[in-house]
Design an enzyme around this catalytic site. Structure first.
Site, mmCIF file in Angstrom:
data_model
loop_
_atom_site.group_PDB
_atom_site.id
_atom_site.type_symbol
_atom_site.label_atom_id
_atom_site.label_comp_id
_atom_site.label_asym_id
_atom_site.label_seq_id
_atom_site.Cartn_x
_atom_site.Cartn_y
_atom_site.Cartn_z
ATOM 1 N N ASP A 160 0.873 -1.174 0.000
ATOM 2 C CA ASP A 160 0.000 0.000 0.000
ATOM 3 C C ASP A 160 0.908 1.221 0.000
ATOM 4 O OD1 ASP A 160 -2.242 1.671 0.163
ATOM 5 O OD2 ASP A 160 -2.377 1.532 2.335
ATOM 6 N N SER A 161 0.309 2.403 -0.089
ATOM 7 C CA SER A 161 1.102 3.625 -0.101
ATOM 8 C C SER A 161 1.632 3.986 1.283
ATOM 9 C CB SER A 161 0.273 4.790 -0.642
ATOM 10 O OG SER A 161 -0.840 5.030 0.197
ATOM 11 N N CYS A 178 -4.698 -2.003 -1.142
ATOM 12 C CA CYS A 178 -4.966 -0.584 -1.392
ATOM 13 C C CYS A 178 -6.087 -0.498 -2.420
ATOM 14 C CB CYS A 178 -3.706 0.086 -1.929
ATOM 15 S SG CYS A 178 -3.942 1.781 -2.515
ATOM 16 N N GLU A 225 -2.261 8.438 8.346
ATOM 17 C CA GLU A 225 -0.827 8.231 8.158
ATOM 18 C C GLU A 225 -0.018 8.910 9.266
ATOM 19 O OE1 GLU A 225 2.078 6.209 5.893
ATOM 20 O OE2 GLU A 225 -0.105 6.160 5.750
ATOM 21 N N CYS A 254 -11.218 2.637 1.435
ATOM 22 C CA CYS A 254 -9.772 2.871 1.445
ATOM 23 C C CYS A 254 -9.237 2.148 2.661
ATOM 24 C CB CYS A 254 -9.474 4.371 1.533
ATOM 25 S SG CYS A 254 -7.741 4.788 1.859
ATOM 26 N N HIS A 260 -6.772 2.732 4.522
ATOM 27 C CA HIS A 260 -6.449 3.644 5.623
ATOM 28 C C HIS A 260 -7.674 3.876 6.509
ATOM 29 C CE1 HIS A 260 -2.697 4.641 3.527
ATOM 30 N NE2 HIS A 260 -2.315 5.283 4.606
#
Length: 260
Positions: free
Chosen positions: A10-11, A73, A152, A184, A186
């Site tokens: 994932d990012s 993701c 994040e 998402c 996140h």
């Protein structure tokens, strides 16, 4: 039996929600998780750029001889999952699909809100899922601008996140949406905050469903590992910052176990 590791990416920290669920279901598996934090966030990036990163990370994971890759993701799944499967036909891929189907089944009001990044909401995968599973249900797309950045940083509770969630989801809930899809990875860490803010709303998180799909594929291929399990981290950005965020998100020292 197959002792090779499972890859996931994932990012940033978002995909760790899927990895955590996977490790709970298959504790003997070793996971190599690639956090592409130097390129965070994927959401506002053009699909071609996200696709390029997905291919680069896949090549890196395959260098570690992974037996399966979880595209943990939603944005990367929307931008690259089909192309990855075409380019690497011998590699099983598990991607993230917005949970419109379970949300539509659970909704009593017939109104579902999908909270996702712009990259997911603008993708063909999202349109296809809504068309296939959202018929007869009002589906409201809500772009979660800024939420991934907050997660994040480890900011998943308190007045700032509550205010942002109220701003984003309040209008849809006010118009009758009784189910919120976390589109998402996140946002999986925001489920409790959403429930506190909107107690009557049901939250649909597909992290466990994706993890279970990965386990099912390994079982079908007789490729479960005999152990020992573990987590290896590959970080394209600031490694210490990622570990600090993991701690802020509630990952225990054992869950943060890493050899890379």
């Amino acid at each position: 039996m197959d002792a090779r590791p499972v890859g996931a990416f994932d990012s940033g920290v978002g995909g760790l929600a899927v990895v955590r669920a996977f490790r709970q279901l298959a504790p003997a598996e070793r996971v190599i998780y690639f956090a592409d934090s130097a390129w965070f966030p994927y959401g506002p990036r053009p699909p071609a750029e996200v696709r390029k990163r997905a291919f680069a990370i896949t090549h890196r994971l395959l260098e570690s001889d992974v037996k399966l890759i979880i595209v943990a993701c939603n944005t990367a799944s929307a931008a690259a999952l089909r192309e990855l499967r075409e380019a690497f036909p011998g590699v099983p891929f598990v991607g993230m699909v917005p949970g419109v189907k379970p949300a539509a089944l659970r909704s009593k009001s017939g109104h579902v809100a999908v909270l996702a990044t712009a990259g997911t909401l603008d993708g063909e995968l999202y349109d296809r899922v809504v068309e296939q599973f959202g018929r007869g249900t009002k589906v409201t797309a809500v772009a979660g601008t800024g939420l991934a950045d907050m997660v994040e940083r480890g900011d998943i509770s308190g007045p700032a996140i509550a205010a942002r969630l109220e701003q984003l989801l309040g209008p849809a809930v006010g118009r009758g949406a009784d189910t919120v899809v976390l589109g998402c990875t996140h946002y999986a860490f925001l489920g409790e905050a959403i429930t506190r803010l909107f107690p009557s709303v049901e939250v649909v998180d597909t992290s466990e469903a994706a993890a279970r799909r990965a386990v099912d594929l390994l079982c079908d291929a007789d490729a479960l590992s005999p152990g020992p399990g573990g987590l290896d981290l590959i970080v394209s950005g600031d490694r210490q910052r990622l570990r600090a965020t993991m701690a802020a998100l509630g990952f225990t020292p054992a869950e943060q176990e890493a050899n890379r």
